[in-house]
Scaffold this active site. Structure first.
Site, PDB file in Angstrom:
ATOM      1  N   GLY A 136      -4.692 -26.258  32.946  1.00 30.27           N
ATOM      2  CA  GLY A 136      -4.389 -25.002  33.839  1.00 30.27           C
ATOM      3  C   GLY A 136      -4.681 -24.777  34.977  1.00 30.27           C
ATOM      4  CB  THR A 137      -5.860 -26.837  37.692  1.00 29.19           C
ATOM      5  OG1 THR A 137      -6.054 -26.821  38.855  1.00 29.19           O
ATOM      6  CG2 THR A 137      -5.693 -28.403  37.284  1.00 29.19           C
TER       7      THR A 137
ATOM      8  CG  HIS B 153     -14.053 -24.100  43.491  1.00 28.45           C
ATOM      9  ND1 HIS B 153     -12.694 -23.858  43.139  1.00 28.45           N
ATOM     10  CD2 HIS B 153     -13.746 -25.123  44.284  1.00 28.45           C
ATOM     11  CE1 HIS B 153     -11.916 -24.687  43.848  1.00 28.45           C
ATOM     12  NE2 HIS B 153     -12.688 -25.340  44.513  1.00 28.45           N
TER      13      HIS B 153
ATOM     14  CG  ASN C 150       0.230 -25.888  34.003  1.00 25.47           C
ATOM     15  OD1 ASN C 150       0.911 -24.924  33.918  1.00 25.47           O
ATOM     16  ND2 ASN C 150      -0.600 -25.833  35.342  1.00 25.47           N
TER      17      ASN C 150
ATOM     18  CG  ASP D   2     -14.051 -18.061  34.198  1.00 23.36           C
ATOM     19  OD1 ASP D   2     -14.743 -19.007  33.686  1.00 23.36           O
ATOM     20  OD2 ASP D   2     -12.878 -17.877  34.106  1.00 23.36           O
TER      21      ASP D   2
ATOM     22  CB  CYS E 179     -34.590 -13.872  52.868  1.00 21.08           C
ATOM     23  SG  CYS E 179     -34.096 -12.960  51.605  1.00 21.08           S
TER      24      CYS E 179
HETATM   25  P1  NAD Z   1      -3.815 -21.333  40.059  1.00 15.72           P
HETATM   26  O1  NAD Z   1      -3.992 -19.987  39.922  1.00 15.72           O
HETATM   27  O2  NAD Z   1      -3.550 -22.216  41.352  1.00 15.72           O
HETATM   28  O3  NAD Z   1      -3.165 -22.347  38.896  1.00 15.72           O
HETATM   29  C1  NAD Z   1      -3.086 -21.997  37.469  1.00 15.72           C
HETATM   30  C2  NAD Z   1      -2.535 -22.847  36.702  1.00 15.72           C
HETATM   31  O4  NAD Z   1      -2.531 -22.374  35.293  1.00 15.72           O
HETATM   32  C3  NAD Z   1      -0.837 -22.732  37.154  1.00 15.72           C
HETATM   33  O5  NAD Z   1      -0.317 -24.031  37.159  1.00 15.72           O
HETATM   34  C4  NAD Z   1      -0.285 -21.932  35.769  1.00 15.72           C
HETATM   35  O6  NAD Z   1       1.029 -22.545  35.560  1.00 15.72           O
HETATM   36  C5  NAD Z   1      -1.302 -22.606  34.827  1.00 15.72           C
HETATM   37  N1  NAD Z   1      -1.266 -21.516  33.618  1.00 15.72           N
HETATM   38  C6  NAD Z   1      -1.089 -20.307  33.556  1.00 15.72           C
HETATM   39  N2  NAD Z   1      -1.462 -20.012  32.193  1.00 15.72           N
HETATM   40  C7  NAD Z   1      -1.727 -20.963  31.433  1.00 15.72           C
HETATM   41  C8  NAD Z   1      -2.265 -21.233  30.131  1.00 15.72           C
HETATM   42  N3  NAD Z   1      -2.294 -20.161  29.266  1.00 15.72           N
HETATM   43  N4  NAD Z   1      -2.505 -22.286  29.861  1.00 15.72           N
HETATM   44  C9  NAD Z   1      -2.569 -23.419  30.575  1.00 15.72           C
HETATM   45  N5  NAD Z   1      -2.069 -23.185  31.792  1.00 15.72           N
HETATM   46  C10 NAD Z   1      -1.595 -22.027  32.326  1.00 15.72           C
HETATM   47  O7  NAD Z   1      -5.278 -21.936  39.779  1.00 15.72           O
HETATM   48  P2  NAD Z   1      -6.297 -23.097  40.110  1.00 15.72           P
HETATM   49  O8  NAD Z   1      -5.539 -24.386  40.007  1.00 15.72           O
HETATM   50  O9  NAD Z   1      -7.553 -23.148  39.389  1.00 15.72           O
HETATM   51  O10 NAD Z   1      -6.576 -22.889  41.677  1.00 15.72           O
HETATM   52  C11 NAD Z   1      -6.873 -21.580  42.249  1.00 15.72           C
HETATM   53  C12 NAD Z   1      -8.418 -21.127  42.506  1.00 15.72           C
HETATM   54  O11 NAD Z   1      -8.464 -19.992  41.918  1.00 15.72           O
HETATM   55  C13 NAD Z   1      -9.508 -21.777  42.192  1.00 15.72           C
HETATM   56  O12 NAD Z   1     -10.109 -22.225  43.439  1.00 15.72           O
HETATM   57  C14 NAD Z   1     -10.177 -20.894  41.256  1.00 15.72           C
HETATM   58  O13 NAD Z   1     -11.719 -20.849  41.840  1.00 15.72           O
HETATM   59  C15 NAD Z   1      -9.749 -19.664  41.720  1.00 15.72           C
HETATM   60  N6  NAD Z   1      -9.583 -18.749  40.496  1.00 15.72           N
HETATM   61  C16 NAD Z   1     -10.390 -18.781  39.560  1.00 15.72           C
HETATM   62  C17 NAD Z   1     -10.374 -17.816  38.390  1.00 15.72           C
HETATM   63  C18 NAD Z   1     -11.419 -17.868  37.444  1.00 15.72           C
HETATM   64  O14 NAD Z   1     -12.518 -18.190  37.561  1.00 15.72           O
HETATM   65  N7  NAD Z   1     -10.900 -17.599  35.908  1.00 15.72           N
HETATM   66  C19 NAD Z   1      -9.283 -16.978  38.379  1.00 15.72           C
HETATM   67  C20 NAD Z   1      -8.272 -17.113  39.481  1.00 15.72           C
HETATM   68  C21 NAD Z   1      -8.527 -17.729  40.368  1.00 15.72           C
HETATM   69 ZN    ZN Z   2     -32.626 -11.357  51.760  1.00 19.03          ZN
END
Ligand code: NAD
Ligand code: ZN
Length: 258
Positions: free
Chosen positions: A201-202, A130, A227, A115, A141
């Site tokens: 938050g992962t 990512h 988290n 994002d 191209c």
């Molecule tokens: P994930 O969706 O697997 O996990 C998200 C984690 O965040 C969960 O463990 C959840 O409990 C936790 N969470 C939820 N709300 C929260 C908060 N307010 N504060 C802290 N933690 C919170 O996400 P990931 O581990 O990033 O992996 C998923 C893939 O999804 C990545 O490859 C990513 O590129 C992609 N993705 C990106 C976006 C974005 O760019 N915003 C959104 C969705 C998915």
């Molecule tokens: Zn092109």
């Protein structure tokens, strides 16, 4: 020990580590953008828990490099859905607090998010492992363009103005390799070492997210997980702050900004 006293204990202990720290790594995932209104994939508020898209394939398949090769319009429908959730959303207090940590520390952010919110919030050393939805590129191209959003895309898959090739966002789809420059930069950073590593938050499912925390354990580098839900990292880290990103980071910030 109650949950709240365990939390206070962690914060007190962390205060000592922060006093000594010079270099901090934040590893962030979809959860840090949840407070901006962006759905996560999994865990609390996960949009795609067990969900299949209209094309009757699981999200990991729809958003895979193999699907993009065969049926780019399927992958694009999903990408567009993701991008629509970002449209109009902006970074939140958690991103801002991480940027503010640079006033006191050398900070590196490794994010899985596409994002672009960490840069928007002012973080200067961000590895978008990512990629970023705002960077589009022609698969034929190589012509690249930066966009604010996808509002202007009127057909799927979008085609290149220069050569008619299929355009894609420069993001890593499931089953694709990570961008080499980002991987190398991160490797260099890890070699230089950190005094504190914080996951925010992962769900930490990918080995390249988990492994640095495993290595930190053997090198004695203190680790933190922010988290509200438990993940595979939870039992590994030294400190768990089981609350939302903005709350935990604000508490950490108060420790150093006194
Ligand atoms: P994930 O969706 O697997 O996990 C998200 C984690 O965040 C969960 O463990 C959840 O409990 C936790 N969470 C939820 N709300 C929260 C908060 N307010 N504060 C802290 N933690 C919170 O996400 P990931 O581990 O990033 O992996 C998923 C893939 O999804 C990545 O490859 C990513 O590129 C992609 N993705 C990106 C976006 C974005 O760019 N915003 C959104 C969705 C998915
Ligand atoms: Zn092109």
């Amino acid at each position: 020990m109650t949950r709240e006293s365990a939390f206070s204990f962690s914060i007190d202990q962390l205060s000592k580590h922060l006093e000594r720290a010079e270099r901090i790594l934040f590893v962030t995932g979809a959860g840090i953008s949840a407070e901006s209104g962006l759905p996560t994939y999994r865990g609390i508020g996960g949009l795609y828990e067990d969900r299949h898209c209209n094309d009757e394939v699981p999200i990991e398949v729809a958003l895979s490099g193999a699907m993009f090769q065969q049926r780019p319009e399927v992958t694009w429908r999903y990408i567009l859905e993701l991008e629509r959730t970002c449209r109009g959303a902006r970074h939140n207090q958690a991103h801002e607090l991480i940027a503010r940590f640079e006033r006191h520390f050398e900070v590196c952010v490794l994010t899985q998010n596409v994002d672009g919110f960490h840069r928007d919030a002012g973080s200067s050393d961000v590895i978008e492992i990512h990629g970023n939805l705002k960077h589009l590129q022609c698969t034929r191209c190589g012509h690249g363009q930066e966009v604010v959003n996808y509002e202007h895309l009127d057909r799927l898959p979008p085609l290149c103005d220069e050569c008619g090739g299929v355009i894609r966002p420069r993001v890593v789809l499931f089953g694709e390799w990570l961008p080499e420059p980002g991987v190398e930069r991160f490797r260099d950073k890890l070699e230089q070492g950190f005094d504190l590593m914080v996951s925010v938050g992962t769900s930490a499912l990918f080995p390249y997210i988990m492994d640095p925390f495993v290595a930190a354990k053997s090198s004695g580098t203190p680790t933190v997980e922010i988290n509200p839900a438990e993940t595979d990292l939870s039992s590994l880290v030294d400190f768990r702050l089981p609350t939302i990103a903005s709350d935990a980071l604000a508490r950490l910030w108060r420790l150093i900004d006194t």
